[in-house]
Design an enzyme around this catalytic site. Structure first.
Site, PDB file in Angstrom:
ATOM      1  N   LYS A 187     -32.914  38.320 -34.919  1.00 16.11           N
ATOM      2  CA  LYS A 187     -33.721  38.634 -34.175  1.00 16.11           C
ATOM      3  C   LYS A 187     -35.071  37.886 -33.813  1.00 16.11           C
ATOM      4  O   LYS A 187     -35.678  37.739 -33.138  1.00 16.11           O
ATOM      5  CB  LYS A 187     -34.206  40.201 -34.245  1.00 16.11           C
ATOM      6  CG  LYS A 187     -32.930  41.019 -34.008  1.00 16.11           C
ATOM      7  CD  LYS A 187     -33.421  42.601 -34.268  1.00 16.11           C
ATOM      8  CE  LYS A 187     -32.369  43.700 -33.825  1.00 16.11           C
ATOM      9  NZ  LYS A 187     -31.393  43.496 -34.707  1.00 16.11           N
TER      10      LYS A 187
ATOM     11  N   ASN B  23     -27.282  40.582 -26.612  1.00 10.35           N
ATOM     12  CA  ASN B  23     -25.831  40.902 -26.953  1.00 10.35           C
ATOM     13  C   ASN B  23     -25.028  39.765 -26.573  1.00 10.35           C
ATOM     14  O   ASN B  23     -24.628  39.633 -25.418  1.00 10.35           O
ATOM     15  CB  ASN B  23     -25.211  42.367 -26.477  1.00 10.35           C
ATOM     16  CG  ASN B  23     -26.115  43.195 -27.355  1.00 10.35           C
ATOM     17  OD1 ASN B  23     -26.009  43.437 -28.423  1.00 10.35           O
ATOM     18  ND2 ASN B  23     -26.773  44.227 -26.504  1.00 10.35           N
TER      19      ASN B  23
ATOM     20  N   ARG C  45     -21.660  39.238 -26.420  1.00 11.70           N
ATOM     21  CA  ARG C  45     -20.270  39.699 -26.268  1.00 11.70           C
ATOM     22  C   ARG C  45     -20.344  40.666 -25.139  1.00 11.70           C
ATOM     23  O   ARG C  45     -21.077  40.946 -24.305  1.00 11.70           O
ATOM     24  CB  ARG C  45     -19.908  40.853 -27.459  1.00 11.70           C
ATOM     25  CG  ARG C  45     -21.128  41.897 -27.667  1.00 11.70           C
ATOM     26  CD  ARG C  45     -20.709  42.923 -28.775  1.00 11.70           C
ATOM     27  NE  ARG C  45     -21.883  43.867 -29.119  1.00 11.70           N
ATOM     28  CZ  ARG C  45     -22.253  44.963 -28.188  1.00 11.70           C
ATOM     29  NH1 ARG C  45     -21.653  45.113 -27.044  1.00 11.70           N
ATOM     30  NH2 ARG C  45     -23.385  45.355 -28.925  1.00 11.70           N
TER      31      ARG C  45
END
Length: 452
Positions: free
Chosen positions: A116, A290, A292
């Site tokens: 992050k 994300n 994915r």
């Protein structure tokens, strides 16, 4: 050309990928744990290989067993689905080293965007608005407290690695900071093996807006519009819809452009999601990426007519994106409800067991993604999601009416589910009006308990 695909997952996403591969003429290999020997994905695939015992750590998270299954079966590609190893850079790197096509971004991009702090710094350098906070990971509580004072309470403490709501706590004052920090850090270490944290300003009562992006290997990046994922319990999404009724066309255009810009800054390839927090005043901030496919991808497919899983495979196979941003047209409105094996009236207690009878609705604009069937055993070992019920209408009002009808038709006997609970949400006046944010479910649950 990809000839044989190993699906490194289970449940409805494994079934979804197998069906797409069938359409594309690609042979499939399912992997399964001992508990999933009779699961639907093992029955639909051309081959099925047991990769370990019931525990995820001994099967679906066992990289060596999965790579071994791919090599043994002759699979030249692996699709990780979502969850499990789908955002694990070590697994993607193993695929690269073994010359197995990984259906997803490069391992270094997964690593960069999974951290992050690094993801945040990447966005700052690209000119993407981020939530005020520290730019470097920390492990010391005292240093964290000093940063919190500078950022200003309330603050969000987050694990630098991982996702899914793990390692996250809100601190409202200096008095509760230490307890929140230590609790989040311990959870992060247990879930991700990393005790590095970062601190940012806590945005109160925001909407959770995410943009679906696709990027090929040749630098072309497009977005497929946004999804509103504000209805969450414990940071886990319950109901999603596309597009968001909270955005104006100008905001939608600007945020979409920022999502594409963010993907380019990350050097991204394949399907991914840029997630934003939207304040009531219209300001928005990058939250995370994300790397994915998302659980809620069907609602984007519904409004665009684009098969995202198929595009993932084509991109991984070296094909160029066949459309421009201007050619992508969003039509109508789509809503998805996640049907889980849980009892909302008993603290959302998981409810494994045998499904004795079931019926799913059909008709124009109704879709069900699932891997359950009559007589199947719902085990207590994995995620409780049984199915995703997706509807599409000409507008939001029609989509809500269609979902109301579809939920009323679902039958799953033998175990408890959250179907009635979601029916209540769909009929709630605030949901119908579109007047909700990420705190909606918490308030809704409190009101429910007060009535009961």
């Amino acid at each position: 050309m990809i000839q044989k695909m190993l699906i490194a997952n289970r449940g409805e996403i494994a079934v979804r990928i197998i069906r797409v591969c069938r359409e594309m003429g690609i042979q499939t290999v399912a992997v399964y744990s001992v508990a999933d020997k009779e699961a639907l994905h093992t029955q639909l695939a051309d081959e099925a290989i047991c990769i370990g015992e019931t525990k995820s750590s001994e099967s679906y998270l066992n990289m060596e067993s999965i790579i071994s299954a791919a090599i043994t079966s002759g699979a030249d590609a692996i699709h990780p689905g979502f969850g499990f190893l789908s955002e694990n850079p070590t697994f993607a790197r193993l695929c690269e080293k073994c010359n197995i096509t990984y259906v997803g971004p490069k391992s270094d991009v997964i690593e960069k965007m999974g951290n992050k702090v690094e993801a945040r710094n990447t966005m700052i350098n690209a000119g993407i608005p981020v939530i005020p906070g520290n730019n470097d990971g920390i492990t010391d509580c005292i240093i964290g407290k000093d940063i919190a004072e500078k950022v200003g309470y309330p603050i969000m403490i987050k694990a630098a690695s991982g996702g899914g709501g793990k390692g996250m706590r809100v601190s409202y004052t200096a008095d509760d900071f230490e307890n929140a920090f230590m609790s989040a850090q311990k959870e992060s270490e247990m879930a991700f093996g990393d005790n590095t944290m970062y601190i940012e300003h806590f945005v109160e009562h925001p909407r959770h807006i995410e943009f679906q992006i696709l990027a090929d290997k040749y630098g072309k990046v497009v977005h497929l519009g946004e999804r509103d994922c504000s209805l969450q319990r414990n940071h886990q999404k319950i109901i999603e819809e596309a597009p968001s009724c909270a955005l104006s066309e100008e905001q939608r255009r600007e945020m979409g452009q920022m999502a594409v810009k963010a993907a380019i800054a990350a050097g991204y390839e394949n399907a991914g999601t840029i997630e934003f927090l939207l304040e009531k005043n219209g300001k928005y901030y990058f939250m995370e990426m994300n790397t994915r496919i998302q659980v809620e991808h069907p609602i984007t497919e519904s409004i665009t007519g684009i098969d995202i899983v198929k595009e993932q495979i084509k991109i991984a196979d070296g094909e160029k994106l066949p459309f421009t941003q201007e050619e992508i047209v969003m039509k109508g409105h789509s809503i998805e409800c996640r049907i889980n094996a849980e009892n909302p009236d008993k603290g959302f207690r998981p409810c494994p067991g045998k499904i004795t009878e079931m019926h799913f609705p059909g008709g124009n604009g109704v879709r069900v993604d699932s891997a359950i069937f009559s007589g199947c055993e719902v085990t207590p070992y994995y995620d409780s999601m049984l199915a995703k019920l997706i509807v599409h209408g000409e507008n939001r009002e029609e989509a809500i009416c269609k979902m109301r009808s579809a939920l009323g038709e679902v039958v799953i006997e033998g175990i408890d589910t959250n179907i009635d609970y979601e029916y209540e949400i769909i009929n709630d006046s605030e949901f119908i009006s579109g007047n909700f944010d990420v705190d909606f479910i918490e308030k809704f649950n409190k009101d429910r308990r007060a009535v009961s």
